[in-house]
Design a protein around this motif. Structure first.
Motif, PDB file in Angstrom:
ATOM      1  N   LYS A 174       0.575  26.216   0.050  1.00 44.44           N
ATOM      2  CA  LYS A 174       1.649  26.817   0.840  1.00 44.44           C
ATOM      3  C   LYS A 174       1.566  26.361   2.295  1.00 44.44           C
ATOM      4  O   LYS A 174       2.582  26.065   2.922  1.00 44.44           O
ATOM      5  N   GLY A 175       0.352  26.309   2.823  1.00 45.56           N
ATOM      6  CA  GLY A 175       0.176  25.860   4.198  1.00 45.56           C
ATOM      7  C   GLY A 175       0.583  24.408   4.377  1.00 45.56           C
ATOM      8  O   GLY A 175       1.232  24.049   5.371  1.00 45.56           O
ATOM      9  N   ALA A 176       0.225  23.574   3.403  1.00 45.09           N
ATOM     10  CA  ALA A 176       0.591  22.158   3.470  1.00 45.09           C
ATOM     11  C   ALA A 176       2.098  21.981   3.356  1.00 45.09           C
ATOM     12  O   ALA A 176       2.708  21.185   4.084  1.00 45.09           O
ATOM     13  N   ALA A 177       2.725  22.737   2.448  1.00 41.31           N
ATOM     14  CA  ALA A 177       4.171  22.637   2.264  1.00 41.31           C
ATOM     15  C   ALA A 177       4.919  23.047   3.527  1.00 41.31           C
ATOM     16  O   ALA A 177       5.936  22.441   3.887  1.00 41.31           O
ATOM     17  N   ALA A 178       4.402  24.062   4.212  1.00 45.79           N
ATOM     18  CA  ALA A 178       5.060  24.559   5.424  1.00 45.79           C
ATOM     19  C   ALA A 178       5.071  23.515   6.537  1.00 45.79           C
ATOM     20  O   ALA A 178       5.950  23.533   7.401  1.00 45.79           O
ATOM     21  N   MET A 179       4.108  22.603   6.504  1.00 41.73           N
ATOM     22  CA  MET A 179       4.033  21.557   7.528  1.00 41.73           C
ATOM     23  C   MET A 179       4.715  20.260   7.093  1.00 41.73           C
ATOM     24  O   MET A 179       4.672  19.268   7.813  1.00 41.73           O
ATOM     25  N   THR A 180       5.344  20.277   5.930  1.00 42.18           N
ATOM     26  CA  THR A 180       5.979  19.076   5.388  1.00 42.18           C
ATOM     27  C   THR A 180       7.490  19.218   5.463  1.00 42.18           C
ATOM     28  O   THR A 180       8.039  20.238   5.022  1.00 42.18           O
ATOM     29  N   PRO A 181       8.196  18.254   6.036  1.00 45.42           N
ATOM     30  CA  PRO A 181       9.643  18.384   6.204  1.00 45.42           C
ATOM     31  C   PRO A 181      10.411  18.718   4.930  1.00 45.42           C
ATOM     32  O   PRO A 181      11.390  19.456   4.990  1.00 45.42           O
ATOM     33  N   VAL A 182      10.004  18.195   3.768  1.00 44.34           N
ATOM     34  CA  VAL A 182      10.737  18.510   2.538  1.00 44.34           C
ATOM     35  C   VAL A 182      10.304  19.852   1.949  1.00 44.34           C
ATOM     36  O   VAL A 182      10.811  20.277   0.908  1.00 44.34           O
ATOM     37  N   ASN A 183       9.381  20.511   2.614  1.00 48.43           N
ATOM     38  CA  ASN A 183       8.977  21.879   2.280  1.00 48.43           C
ATOM     39  C   ASN A 183       8.358  22.017   0.884  1.00 48.43           C
ATOM     40  O   ASN A 183       8.564  23.010   0.193  1.00 48.43           O
ATOM     41  N   ARG A 184       7.599  21.018   0.480  1.00 48.82           N
ATOM     42  CA  ARG A 184       6.814  21.111  -0.747  1.00 48.82           C
ATOM     43  C   ARG A 184       5.641  20.145  -0.652  1.00 48.82           C
ATOM     44  O   ARG A 184       5.646  19.247   0.203  1.00 48.82           O
TER      45      ARG A 184
ATOM     46  N   PRO B 151       8.284  11.671   7.878  1.00 49.10           N
ATOM     47  CA  PRO B 151       7.864  10.454   8.559  1.00 49.10           C
ATOM     48  C   PRO B 151       6.424  10.523   9.027  1.00 49.10           C
ATOM     49  O   PRO B 151       5.887  11.584   9.349  1.00 49.10           O
ATOM     50  N   ARG B 152       5.798   9.378   9.063  1.00 44.78           N
ATOM     51  CA  ARG B 152       4.456   9.230   9.641  1.00 44.78           C
ATOM     52  C   ARG B 152       4.470   8.003  10.525  1.00 44.78           C
ATOM     53  O   ARG B 152       5.073   6.989  10.201  1.00 44.78           O
ATOM     54  N   ASP B 153       3.817   8.060  11.672  1.00 45.69           N
ATOM     55  CA  ASP B 153       3.800   6.936  12.611  1.00 45.69           C
ATOM     56  C   ASP B 153       2.824   5.862  12.127  1.00 45.69           C
ATOM     57  O   ASP B 153       1.853   6.150  11.456  1.00 45.69           O
TER      58      ASP B 153
ATOM     59  N   ALA C 180       0.838  -1.206   0.000  1.00 50.57           N
ATOM     60  CA  ALA C 180       0.000   0.000   0.000  1.00 50.57           C
ATOM     61  C   ALA C 180       0.867   1.248   0.000  1.00 50.57           C
ATOM     62  O   ALA C 180       1.956   1.265   0.584  1.00 50.57           O
ATOM     63  N   ILE C 181       0.365   2.263  -0.659  1.00 52.98           N
ATOM     64  CA  ILE C 181       0.984   3.578  -0.651  1.00 52.98           C
ATOM     65  C   ILE C 181       0.049   4.524   0.082  1.00 52.98           C
ATOM     66  O   ILE C 181      -1.145   4.570  -0.221  1.00 52.98           O
ATOM     67  N   ALA C 182       0.590   5.258   1.044  1.00 56.31           N
ATOM     68  CA  ALA C 182      -0.205   6.219   1.808  1.00 56.31           C
ATOM     69  C   ALA C 182       0.311   7.629   1.497  1.00 56.31           C
ATOM     70  O   ALA C 182       1.258   8.106   2.119  1.00 56.31           O
ATOM     71  N   PRO C 183      -0.295   8.300   0.518  1.00 60.02           N
ATOM     72  CA  PRO C 183       0.175   9.646   0.163  1.00 60.02           C
ATOM     73  C   PRO C 183      -0.159  10.673   1.239  1.00 60.02           C
ATOM     74  O   PRO C 183      -1.157  10.554   1.961  1.00 60.02           O
ATOM     75  N   GLY C 184       0.684  11.693   1.302  1.00 65.80           N
ATOM     76  CA  GLY C 184       0.353  12.876   2.073  1.00 65.80           C
ATOM     77  C   GLY C 184      -0.385  13.841   1.168  1.00 65.80           C
ATOM     78  O   GLY C 184      -1.199  13.430   0.340  1.00 65.80           O
ATOM     79  N   PHE C 185      -0.112  15.133   1.306  1.00 66.00           N
ATOM     80  CA  PHE C 185      -0.778  16.129   0.465  1.00 66.00           C
ATOM     81  C   PHE C 185      -0.235  16.041  -0.956  1.00 66.00           C
ATOM     82  O   PHE C 185       0.941  16.282  -1.206  1.00 66.00           O
TER      83      PHE C 185
END
Length: 257
Positions: free
Chosen positions: A212-222, A255-257, A185-190
């Protein structure tokens, strides 16, 4: 030298929900990888852009219409795919919908439709296709989950469906592994798609601000692109991934738990 099952297995892949977004990107990637791709969506006419993109790039694809939550339509679609493209040994269960709402506002129909397309649809498609994989002694099943499987406000139905996809995947891996079939399974983020654009519209936020809001909360910043998911699907269906099964990969920029 005797051919291995992988070498003799049909190079036909089915991708559901492939008219646009993640499904379209996966279909194009698998076609580039050498698969004949059955592009499946609710209405075959909506699959035209995906099929055209594949064929113009030199690949092989055909459109098929089916409501994946309807057993008769699934059976008919798979039979048509076998007749036109050959027995499928790769299945990407991507078809999905959202009907977001807070629990106290969520209707039974909202719940049933989301669970029906995601879980019932994946069950019906997999049940219809697995016999071709078992006969070939080789197969690859990739199910689309989501980071929402970990819980997300306003998505009780979607979160439950996507969590269910993970349990479904692990069970398929256990049951079908002895036949040379893997399930992951693949679990995509935004991911930037029409679906996330519609979510932004529903929330009354511009899509650019939403991203922009989603990218700001993502470690790779996109934010993610459909091609990010397609690349992971491409890995899972390779011969070299034959010892990877029952896994959930979070393709979420962190990462996601």
């Amino acid at each position: 030298m005797t051919d291995t099952p992988a070498r003799t297995a049909s190079r036909t892949a089915i991708v559901t929900g492939a008219a646009r977004g993640i499904g379209a990107a996966v279909a194009k990637r698998l076609a580039a990888d050498g698969f004949a791709v059955a592009v499946v969506d609710l209405d075959a006419e909506n699959c035209g852009d995906t099929v055209t993109a594949i064929t113009e790039a030199g690949g092989t694809a055909a459109a098929f219409g089916a409501d994946v939550s309807d057993a008769d339509q699934v059976t008919a679609a798979v039979e048509a795919i076998v007749e036109r493209l050959g027995p499928p040994t790769v299945l990407i269960n991507n078809a999905g919908i959202t009907r977001d709402n807070l629990l106290f506002k969520m209707t039974e129909q909202d719940w049933d439709m989301v669970l029906g397309v995601h879980l019932r649809g994946s069950f019906l498609m997999t049940r219809a296709v697995q016999k071709y994989m078992v006969d070939a002694k080789w197969g690859r099943i990739v199910n689309l989950s989501s980071t929402s499987a970990l819980g997300n406000r306003g998505q009780a139905n979607y979160s439950a469906a996507k969590a269910g996809m993970q349990g479904f995947t692990k069970t398929l891996a256990i049951e079908l592994g002895k036949f040379g079939v893997t399930a992951n399974a693949i679990a995509p983020g935004f991911i930037e798609t029409e679906m996330t654009a519609q979510t932004a519209e529903r929330m009354g936020v511009s899509f650019e601000d939403f991203k922009k809001g989603a990218a700001a909360m993502t470690p790779v910043n996109r934010v993610g692109q459909p091609e990010d998911i397609a690349a992971t699907a491409s890995f899972f269906v390779r011969e070299e991934a034959g010892f990877v099964s029952g896994q959930v990969i979070y393709v979420a920029g962190g990462p996601r738990d």
